[in-house]
Scaffold this motif. Structure first.
Motif, mmCIF file in Angstrom:
data_model
loop_
_atom_site.group_PDB
_atom_site.id
_atom_site.type_symbol
_atom_site.label_atom_id
_atom_site.label_comp_id
_atom_site.label_asym_id
_atom_site.label_seq_id
_atom_site.Cartn_x
_atom_site.Cartn_y
_atom_site.Cartn_z
ATOM 1 N N GLU A 120 73.278 44.607 56.935
ATOM 2 C CA GLU A 120 73.771 45.314 55.752
ATOM 3 C C GLU A 120 74.289 44.334 54.701
ATOM 4 O OE1 GLU A 120 76.632 48.290 56.660
ATOM 5 O OE2 GLU A 120 75.317 49.408 57.995
ATOM 6 N N ARG A 178 73.977 44.939 63.067
ATOM 7 C CA ARG A 178 73.796 45.915 61.980
ATOM 8 C C ARG A 178 74.571 45.506 60.736
ATOM 9 N NH1 ARG A 178 76.988 50.007 60.436
ATOM 10 N NH2 ARG A 178 78.197 50.005 62.378
ATOM 11 N N LEU A 179 75.804 45.055 60.913
ATOM 12 C CA LEU A 179 76.620 44.657 59.767
ATOM 13 C C LEU A 179 76.050 43.418 59.089
ATOM 14 C CD1 LEU A 179 80.209 45.243 61.194
ATOM 15 C CD2 LEU A 179 78.913 46.706 59.641
ATOM 16 N N VAL A 230 81.224 43.684 54.681
ATOM 17 C CA VAL A 230 81.009 45.031 55.215
ATOM 18 C C VAL A 230 81.669 45.113 56.579
ATOM 19 C CG1 VAL A 230 78.871 45.474 53.949
ATOM 20 C CG2 VAL A 230 78.764 44.367 56.181
ATOM 21 N N TYR A 282 76.923 61.375 54.264
ATOM 22 C CA TYR A 282 75.774 61.083 53.402
ATOM 23 C C TYR A 282 75.044 62.354 52.978
ATOM 24 C CZ TYR A 282 76.158 56.040 54.164
ATOM 25 O OH TYR A 282 76.585 54.744 54.174
ATOM 26 N N ASP A 336 80.886 54.496 52.734
ATOM 27 C CA ASP A 336 80.396 53.392 51.901
ATOM 28 C C ASP A 336 81.512 52.455 51.463
ATOM 29 O OD1 ASP A 336 77.730 54.105 51.991
ATOM 30 O OD2 ASP A 336 77.889 55.442 50.255
ATOM 31 N N SER A 349 84.162 52.037 56.481
ATOM 32 C CA SER A 349 83.561 52.682 57.653
ATOM 33 C C SER A 349 84.241 52.194 58.929
ATOM 34 C CB SER A 349 82.057 52.390 57.705
ATOM 35 O OG SER A 349 81.458 53.105 58.753
ATOM 36 N N ALA A 405 71.400 42.704 52.983
ATOM 37 C CA ALA A 405 70.743 43.644 52.071
ATOM 38 C C ALA A 405 71.537 43.772 50.769
ATOM 39 C CB ALA A 405 70.601 45.012 52.745
ATOM 40 N N GLN A 406 72.870 43.760 50.857
ATOM 41 C CA GLN A 406 73.689 43.848 49.648
ATOM 42 C C GLN A 406 73.487 42.626 48.758
ATOM 43 O OE1 GLN A 406 77.707 45.049 49.568
ATOM 44 N NE2 GLN A 406 77.549 46.444 51.316
#
Length: 715
Positions: free
Chosen positions: A535, A531-532, A503, A185, A205, A208, A538-539
């Motif tokens: 994510e 966490r996934l 993800v 990043y 991205d 991962s 959020a997407q």
């Protein structure tokens, strides 16, 4: 509420479009695909479909609720290497990762004959040239701890050199970034600030997960194709907007869900199976309507024969896929393909054996029967010679299309050298290609622990209906289902998809089966899954705010025995956080799936199990789905649908026979057509052999019942 839904599937030659009104009525538009100018092809197809409803294309688009789109732009771009020139920034000392690959990279994507000639095989050519790969100083260890800071000055200097060489996209892929993305990043942001006109992709991205070669290759393919897809979708969005459409354009992804074009243009690698997957999604809906949860999908087009499997209502999927010999860590619905389509060339090898494909003659000049100058016989020519297909139905070809061209090509290439009449040669061709297709179906069913007798076949594609009743009987399927719009079924299926984002992240936790699960292992698994999930949510929130129901989260863990290279995706059924008992159930599920894939007793109760990576799929069910209108059942007599007859060669045992022809559109629900007979659909024909019968169900599907194959020794 808007009145219409549009779904388009852009293939290699044609763009198939389905237009659906609020009542579930369907109109079809089919036009030549124009990949460089997608607005031309799709507007032409919209106009054709709208005209059949006595509407103008602009009126339809102004009152359209959603536009779905499946594309082959990325697939073709990858095969032809027409994406942007791509550079790679990697950890210094690992510049040869793509060239070395893995041992399996040398054989992935090859057929069985090519694999046996191992010493003659060349490894796949990387997307990135060796001169466009630069290593920079930085290092993470396998746990994500910084060993050597990133040298940003060296990074900028390296990118400047690549820019001068004409590179238009840069991938940053550092060692062990699956454990800590910080350096990737940092490099991505520094490059974007210094070179704002350069397309930059961080491998974290895109993929991962563990696997240096696979994650780097996936990111490289994504960067190579992103500008190509972005240009295509930008042109498409602009054309639709200019003609009155103001809603989202939803793009089909390889995983079996759609995503908004504004998001997908940065994730081109997720669209490499965009078109073929649409048919499998449509098969799920058809299966629900007719009460069948185990389905073999068979899509036979002009160049290939694609097979997928739906088990208990869900398509079989994998965390990796291979496209044009490139191994990609991107989830996808499992689809097996061989070069056996209507346009597959028929030829004799040096030993005078009849061969079919894998090469296709394409659409220009195409099969000999098209009358466009083609001299090579094809599978379609064999169908024409035998009388299964009427060349007058080729509305898109020259007026000179006809059976005489097919007979001449079949005689010159196959019949005369082997001393066979044209119809005998054509019958031999069909036996060969049908057996090839039956073998592929066995590969995706029997070899993976599934009995074809527990499945129905759903056949579609331009050529699929003409062959399904032969290969379906060969494998002993329960029955065959042919949807009413078989030749445009992938477009139909795309409109049945839901919004879906996926993800993934690495877990790398090992569990000894006969010992307690350590608390830190459970904590690490829960942390990654949580966490996934966040994510993925959020997407969805950032990309889509249209019509849909509450999101549904699906979690899974890619699992294997320690030391193995192939993973099995085990669904996480229990709610988070998981406890030790939940981990034990995951291991039991893994062992059961292992036995199913590799044979009873293959699993090992004493071997340590490794949870390699986790995946979160977030699905938003769309409210825009449609169901075909249900018709009232009529009598069994199909007489009103009979349109005439023609001579058909049904094989050496039966020879030529004057055969009744029925129009599927005129058949009523409940009508039954016994074989031998022909049933003609939109741009396709279904031969019903002796011992088979076809009926029309309430949703317009043809249901072909197959006489059980008599086993050796039966009287």
């Amino acid at each position: 509420m808007s009145d219409y839904i549009i779904s388009a599937d852009a293939g290699g030659t044609f763009l198939d479009l389905v237009l659906v009104d609020r009542k579930g009525g369907i109109a079809v538009g089919k036009s030549l695909h124009t990949p460089e100018m997608p607005e031309v092809g799709i507007m032409r197809a919209v106009s054709i479909a709208a005209e059949s409803m006595n509407l103008a294309a602009e009126d339809v688009l102004r009152n359209c609720r959603l536009v779905f789109h499946g594309t082959t732009v990325t697939t073709n771009g990858m095969i032809e290497r027409t994406g942007v020139r791509t550079g790679l920034i990697c950890t210094r000392g690992f510049e040869d990762t793509l060239r070395i690959g893995r041992v399996k990279a040398r054989t992935e994507g090859l057929d069985q004959y090519q694999i046996t000639r191992y010493t003659e095989n060349e490894p796949p050519v990387p997307i990135v040239a060796g001169t466009d790969i630069v290593g920079v100083a930085e290092r993470m260890d396998a746990s994500g701890r910084v060993v050597l800071p990133l040298d940003v000055d060296a990074l900028i200097e390296a990118v400047a050199t690549l820019r001068e060489r004409g590179v238009g996209a840069v991938v940053v892929s550092f060692l062990h970034a699956y454990a800590n993305r910080a350096h990737e990043y940092e490099a991505r942001d520094a490059i974007a600030a210094a070179f704002p006109d350069l397309h930059v992709v961080a491998a974290a991205d895109v993929a991962s997960v563990l696997g240096e070669y696979e994650r780097t290759n996936t990111a490289v393919v994504n960067a190579h194709l992103n500008p190509l897809l972005a240009r295509h979708l930008s042109n498409l969005d602009g054309a639709l907007e200019a003609n009155g459409y103001s809603g989202p354009v939803l793009i089909m992804q390889s995983i079996g869900g759609v995503g908004p074009s504004t998001k997908i243009r940065e994730q081109s690698v997720t669209t490499l199976l965009s078109g073929p997957v649409g048919g499998i999604v449509g098969a799920q809906q058809i299966g629900t309507l007719i009460g069948e949860r185990n389905i073999i999908t068979t899509d036979m087009g002009g160049t290939s024969f694609d097979v997928g499997v739906v088990v208990d209502g869900e398509p079989m999927r994998s965390a990796q896929t291979v496209i044009h010999r490139q191994i990609l860590t991107v989830p996808a619905v499992d689809i097996e393909t061989i070069g056996a389509g209507g346009g597959s060339a028929v030829w004799l090898d040096q030993n005078r054996n009849i061969k079919v494909g894998p090469r296709s003659v394409g659409s220009n000049p195409g099969p000999a029967c098209y009358g466009l100058g083609g001299r090579e016989p094809t599978v379609t020519d064999a169908d024409v010679v035998l009388g299964f297909i009427d060349p007058d139905s080729f509305g898109f070809t020259h007026a000179g299309a006809g059976r005489a061209h097919a007979e001449r090509a079949m005689a010159e290439t196959i019949g005369d050298p082997l001393g066979l009449a044209p119809e005998e040669a054509a019958d031999a061709v069909l036996q060969i290609v049908n057996n090839h297709m039956a073998d592929l179906i066995r590969k995706v069913t029997v070899e993976k622990g599934h009995d074809p007798r527990d499945f129905v076949i759903l056949a579609y594609g331009g050529s699929g209906p003409a062959h399904c009743t032969a290969y379906g009987a060969e494998i002993g399927a329960k029955k065959i289902v042919i949807p009413p719009y078989a030749s445009v079924f992938s477009a139909y299926g795309i409109a049945q998809a839901d919004i879906k984002f996926s993800v993934a992240g690495s877990v790398l936790q090992t569990v000894m089966q006969e010992q307690p699960v350590p608390a830190e292992t459970i904590e690490a698994i829960n942390a990654t899954l949580a966490r996934l999930a966040a994510e993925a949510r959020a997407q969805i929130d950032a990309a889509f705010s249209g019509d849909g129901q509450d999101p549904r989260l699906m979690l899974s863990l890619d699992t294997h025995y320690v030391g193995q290279m192939t993973d099995i995706a085990v669904p996480v059924e229990a709610p988070l956080p998981l406890g030790e008992a939940d981990i034990r159930k995951l291991i039991e599920a893994f062992r059961a799936m292992y036995d199913m894939n590799y044979g009873a007793g293959a699993s090992s109760p004493g071997s340590p199990v490794e949870f390699v990576s986790a995946r979160a799929d977030l699905l938003v069910p769309l409210d825009a789905k449609f169901t075909p209108p249900r018709a009232e059942k009529a009598g069994a007599d199909p007489g009103a649908a009979r349109t005439g007859s023609r001579r058909v060669y049904w094989g050496r045992g039966e020879g030529w026979r004057e055969t009744d022809i029925f129009a599927a559109r005129d058949m009523m629900a409940g009508n039954v057509v016994p074989g031998p007979a022909l049933i003609e659909l939109f741009h396709s024909t279904v031969p019903i052999y002796r011992g088979q019968s076809a009926s029309k169900d309430a949703f317009g599907n043809l249901i072909v019942e197959i006489e059980p194959v008599r086993q050796t020794g039966e009287n």
